[in-house]
Design a protein around this motif. Structure first.
Motif, PDB file in Angstrom:
ATOM      1  N   GLU A 113       0.841  -1.201   0.000  1.00 55.75           N
ATOM      2  CA  GLU A 113       0.000   0.000   0.000  1.00 55.75           C
ATOM      3  C   GLU A 113       0.878   1.254   0.000  1.00 55.75           C
ATOM      4  N   PRO A 114       0.643   2.183  -0.925  1.00 53.93           N
ATOM      5  CA  PRO A 114       1.498   3.376  -1.015  1.00 53.93           C
ATOM      6  C   PRO A 114       1.160   4.421   0.037  1.00 53.93           C
ATOM      7  N   ARG A 115       2.177   5.218   0.366  1.00 54.85           N
ATOM      8  CA  ARG A 115       2.019   6.364   1.242  1.00 54.85           C
ATOM      9  C   ARG A 115       2.719   7.537   0.581  1.00 54.85           C
ATOM     10  N   GLY A 116       2.056   8.647   0.471  1.00 49.49           N
ATOM     11  CA  GLY A 116       2.680   9.817  -0.113  1.00 49.49           C
ATOM     12  C   GLY A 116       2.556   9.845  -1.628  1.00 49.49           C
ATOM     13  N   ALA A 117       2.804  11.031  -2.210  1.00 45.02           N
ATOM     14  CA  ALA A 117       2.548  11.261  -3.634  1.00 45.02           C
ATOM     15  C   ALA A 117       3.428  10.413  -4.544  1.00 45.02           C
ATOM     16  N   MET A 118       4.712  10.317  -4.226  1.00 48.44           N
ATOM     17  CA  MET A 118       5.610   9.548  -5.084  1.00 48.44           C
ATOM     18  C   MET A 118       5.239   8.073  -5.094  1.00 48.44           C
ATOM     19  N   GLU A 119       4.881   7.548  -3.940  1.00 55.52           N
ATOM     20  CA  GLU A 119       4.505   6.131  -3.866  1.00 55.52           C
ATOM     21  C   GLU A 119       3.168   5.881  -4.545  1.00 55.52           C
ATOM     22  N   ARG A 120       2.203   6.784  -4.357  1.00 56.19           N
ATOM     23  CA  ARG A 120       0.896   6.601  -5.001  1.00 56.19           C
ATOM     24  C   ARG A 120       1.016   6.665  -6.520  1.00 56.19           C
ATOM     25  N   SER A 121       1.838   7.586  -7.026  1.00 54.41           N
ATOM     26  CA  SER A 121       2.006   7.681  -8.480  1.00 54.41           C
ATOM     27  C   SER A 121       2.731   6.450  -9.020  1.00 54.41           C
ATOM     28  N   LEU A 122       3.675   5.912  -8.250  1.00 52.45           N
ATOM     29  CA  LEU A 122       4.351   4.683  -8.658  1.00 52.45           C
ATOM     30  C   LEU A 122       3.362   3.521  -8.715  1.00 52.45           C
ATOM     31  N   ALA A 123       2.505   3.402  -7.715  1.00 51.67           N
ATOM     32  CA  ALA A 123       1.526   2.315  -7.687  1.00 51.67           C
ATOM     33  C   ALA A 123       0.587   2.402  -8.886  1.00 51.67           C
ATOM     34  N   GLU A 124       0.214   3.615  -9.256  1.00 54.05           N
ATOM     35  CA  GLU A 124      -0.682   3.789 -10.407  1.00 54.05           C
ATOM     36  C   GLU A 124       0.024   3.431 -11.710  1.00 54.05           C
ATOM     37  N   LEU A 125       1.275   3.825 -11.858  1.00 55.97           N
ATOM     38  CA  LEU A 125       2.042   3.468 -13.052  1.00 55.97           C
ATOM     39  C   LEU A 125       2.223   1.961 -13.126  1.00 55.97           C
ATOM     40  N   ARG A 126       2.551   1.355 -12.006  1.00 62.56           N
ATOM     41  CA  ARG A 126       2.730  -0.095 -11.956  1.00 62.56           C
ATOM     42  C   ARG A 126       1.466  -0.807 -12.411  1.00 62.56           C
ATOM     43  N   SER A 127       0.323  -0.385 -11.904  1.00 61.86           N
ATOM     44  CA  SER A 127      -0.938  -1.040 -12.233  1.00 61.86           C
ATOM     45  C   SER A 127      -1.228  -0.980 -13.733  1.00 61.86           C
ATOM     46  N   ARG A 128      -1.044   0.182 -14.315  1.00 55.88           N
ATOM     47  CA  ARG A 128      -1.326   0.327 -15.750  1.00 55.88           C
ATOM     48  C   ARG A 128      -0.323  -0.422 -16.612  1.00 55.88           C
ATOM     49  N   THR A 129       0.929  -0.446 -16.173  1.00 56.93           N
ATOM     50  CA  THR A 129       1.978  -1.072 -16.973  1.00 56.93           C
ATOM     51  C   THR A 129       1.902  -2.590 -16.926  1.00 56.93           C
ATOM     52  N   TYR A 130       1.605  -3.141 -15.761  1.00 66.37           N
ATOM     53  CA  TYR A 130       1.579  -4.595 -15.603  1.00 66.37           C
ATOM     54  C   TYR A 130       0.343  -5.245 -16.216  1.00 66.37           C
ATOM     55  N   ARG A 131      -0.664  -4.443 -16.521  1.00 62.98           N
ATOM     56  CA  ARG A 131      -1.902  -4.989 -17.043  1.00 62.98           C
ATOM     57  C   ARG A 131      -1.637  -5.783 -18.334  1.00 62.98           C
ATOM     58  N   ASP A 132      -2.038  -7.039 -18.332  1.00 60.72           N
ATOM     59  CA  ASP A 132      -1.945  -7.924 -19.511  1.00 60.72           C
ATOM     60  C   ASP A 132      -0.506  -8.300 -19.877  1.00 60.72           C
ATOM     61  N   ARG A 133       0.463  -8.010 -19.007  1.00 61.35           N
ATOM     62  CA  ARG A 133       1.836  -8.398 -19.305  1.00 61.35           C
ATOM     63  C   ARG A 133       2.117  -9.785 -18.725  1.00 61.35           C
ATOM     64  N   PRO A 134       2.908 -10.613 -19.422  1.00 62.69           N
ATOM     65  CA  PRO A 134       3.224 -11.952 -18.913  1.00 62.69           C
ATOM     66  C   PRO A 134       4.135 -11.881 -17.697  1.00 62.69           C
ATOM     67  N   ALA A 135       4.101 -12.940 -16.900  1.00 62.70           N
ATOM     68  CA  ALA A 135       4.849 -12.966 -15.648  1.00 62.70           C
ATOM     69  C   ALA A 135       6.346 -12.796 -15.871  1.00 62.70           C
ATOM     70  N   HIS A 136       6.897 -13.409 -16.924  1.00 66.27           N
ATOM     71  CA  HIS A 136       8.346 -13.300 -17.124  1.00 66.27           C
ATOM     72  C   HIS A 136       8.748 -11.873 -17.492  1.00 66.27           C
ATOM     73  N   TRP A 137       7.873 -11.121 -18.181  1.00 64.20           N
ATOM     74  CA  TRP A 137       8.180  -9.711 -18.482  1.00 64.20           C
ATOM     75  C   TRP A 137       8.152  -8.890 -17.205  1.00 64.20           C
ATOM     76  N   ILE A 138       7.164  -9.123 -16.366  1.00 63.66           N
ATOM     77  CA  ILE A 138       7.052  -8.390 -15.103  1.00 63.66           C
ATOM     78  C   ILE A 138       8.284  -8.633 -14.238  1.00 63.66           C
TER      79      ILE A 138
END
Length: 335
Positions: A113-138
Motif C-alpha cells: 500500500e502506497p504512502r505519499g505522492a511519489m509512492e501513489r504515483s508509482l503504484a498507479e504506473l505499476r498497475s497500468r503497466t503490468y496490465r496484460d503483461r506476462p509474468a516473465h516480463w514483469i
C-alpha cells in the motif's frame, strides 16, 4: 568550464524523427503530475521543463501509440523526480535516509500500500503497466527497475565514505544507474513483442542491451559533466577519466568521446552476433521476429537518446542551474 568543447562524434544510426504525439504527451504528463499531487517548487518545475521528458520519449519511441507514449513519459517524469531527489537532496548524501526511501519504493512496486505522492504515483504506473503483461516480463521489468533504484544507495554510501569508484567499477554501476534497462523492457510493449526467457539469455542479446545502455550512460555523462560539477556530483565518467589520468578536462572529454564511438561499434557488432546466434539456435517464428525487431529498434533508440542530449536544455544550458533547482522533493516521499 564554458571553454570546454564537446567532442565531435559521427552517429552511425539514422534518425527516425520525433513522434508526432509529442505535444499531446507534454500536456498529458503535466496533467498526470498535477492529478497525482506531484506539485513541484518553481525551481524544480523550471528544471523539469528544461529536462523535456516528452522529447526523450518521443525520440526513442517515434512510432509508439499516443497511449504508450503518454504512459512511458509518465514513467520518465517520475524517474527524473527520483533522480533529482537522490542526486541533489539529503537522502542522496545520507545512506540512513536513502535506504528506507528506496525500501519503500521497492515495496510499493511489489504491491504494498502506497504512502505519499511519489509512492501513489508509482503504484498507479505499476498497475497500468503490468496490465496484460506476462509474468516473465514483469519479473524482468521489476528486476531492472529495482537494480536502478538501489544504485542511489550505492552512491550515497560512496559519498558518505569518500570512496571514488574506478572506471571499471563505474561502468558496471552506470549500466544500472542510467535507468535505460527498464525502458528497453517498455519497448516490448509498444513493439507488440514478447521475448521468452531463452531469448533474453542469448549472449549477444545481453551484449546488445549492455552496449545500448552503456552508450546512453556515457552520452549522458559527457553532456552533463558541467551541470554535475556545479552541483558537486562526482559519479561521472568524464570526471573519473580526468582523475585517473591526471589530464586536462578537455582531454578527458575527448577520451570519453572516443569511447562513445567504440560503444556505437559494439552495438553493431552485437547485432551481427545476434543474427548468427538466432541461426545457430534454430530460433524461428515469433521469437525470431521479436529479436530482429529489437535489433532494428535499438539502433533508433541509441540515435534518439543521442539527439535528445543535444537538444534538452538540462544538458545544453548547464549555466541555467540555480540554487532553487536543488530544493529537495522529500515531501513527495512523506505520508
Amino acid at each position: 568550464m564554458s571553454q570546454i568543447a564537446l567532442p565531435e562524434f559521427h552517429m552511425p544510426f539514422p534518425s527516425a524523427g520525433c513522434n508526432p504525439g509529442i505535444a499531446r504527451t507534454r500536456e498529458a504528463v503535466w496533467e498526470w503530475a498535477d492529478s497525482h499531487d506531484l506539485s513541484l517548487s518553481p525551481g524544480a518545475r523550471k528544471k523539469m521543463v528544461r529536462t523535456r521528458p516528452e522529447l526523450w520519449i518521443s525520440l526513442i519511441f517515434p512510432t509508439a501509440s499516443q497511449h504508450h507514449l503518454d504512459l512511458f513519459c509518465q514513467w520518465l517524469f517520475w524517474a527524473f523526480l527520483v533522480d533529482d531527489e537522490f542526486d541533489d537532496g539529503p537522502a542522496g548524501r545520507n545512506p540512513r535516509l536513502c535506504e528506507p526511501a528506496i525500501d519503500r519504493l521497492v515495496a510499493v512496486l511489489d504491491g504494498e500500500e502506497p504512502r505519499g505522492a511519489m509512492e501513489r504515483s508509482l503504484a498507479e504506473l505499476r498497475s497500468r503497466t503490468y496490465r496484460d503483461r506476462p509474468a516473465h516480463w514483469i519479473r524482468q521489468f521489476r528486476r531492472d527497475t529495482v537494480s536502478w533504484l538501489w544504485t542511489y544507495y550505492a552512491e550515497a554510501v560512496d559519498r558518505a565514505t569518500g570512496h571514488v569508484p574506478s572506471r571499471t567499477e563505474y561502468i558496471t554501476h552506470r549500466r544500472e544507474s542510467v535507468a535505460m534497462q527498464p525502458f528497453l523492457d517498455l519497448h516490448e510493449i509498444t513493439a507488440g513483442i514478447d521475448l521468452p526467457e531463452s531469448a533474453r539469455s542469448l549472449p549477444s542479446y545481453i551484449a546488445l542491451r549492455h552496449a545500448v545502455t552503456d552508450h546512453s550512460g556515457l552520452c549522458n555523462d559527457i553532456c552533463s559533466f558541467e551541470k554535475e560539477a556545479l552541483l558537486g556530483y562526482g559519479h561521472n565518467a568524464v570526471a573519473l577519466i580526468q582523475r585517473e589520468r591526471g589530464c586536462s578536462l578537455q582531454e578527458a572529454v575527448d577520451e570519453a568521446g572516443g569511447e562513445l564511438a567504440r560503444i556505437a561499434r559494439r552495438v553493431r557488432s552485437a547485432e551481427r552476433e545476434l543474427l548468427e546466434e538466432i541461426g545457430a539456435a534454430g530460433i524461428e517464428g515469433q521469437t525470431r521476429t521479436a529479436l530482429e525487431r529489437c535489433a532494428r529498434d535499438y539502433r533508433g533508440l541509441v540515435r534518439g537518446d543521442f539527439d535528445y542530449h543535444a537538444r534538452a536544455e538540462r544538458y545544453t544550458r548547464p549555466d541555467l542551474v540555480e540554487i532553487d533547482d536543488r530544493e529537495s522533493l522529500s515531501e513527495h516521499f512523506a505520508a
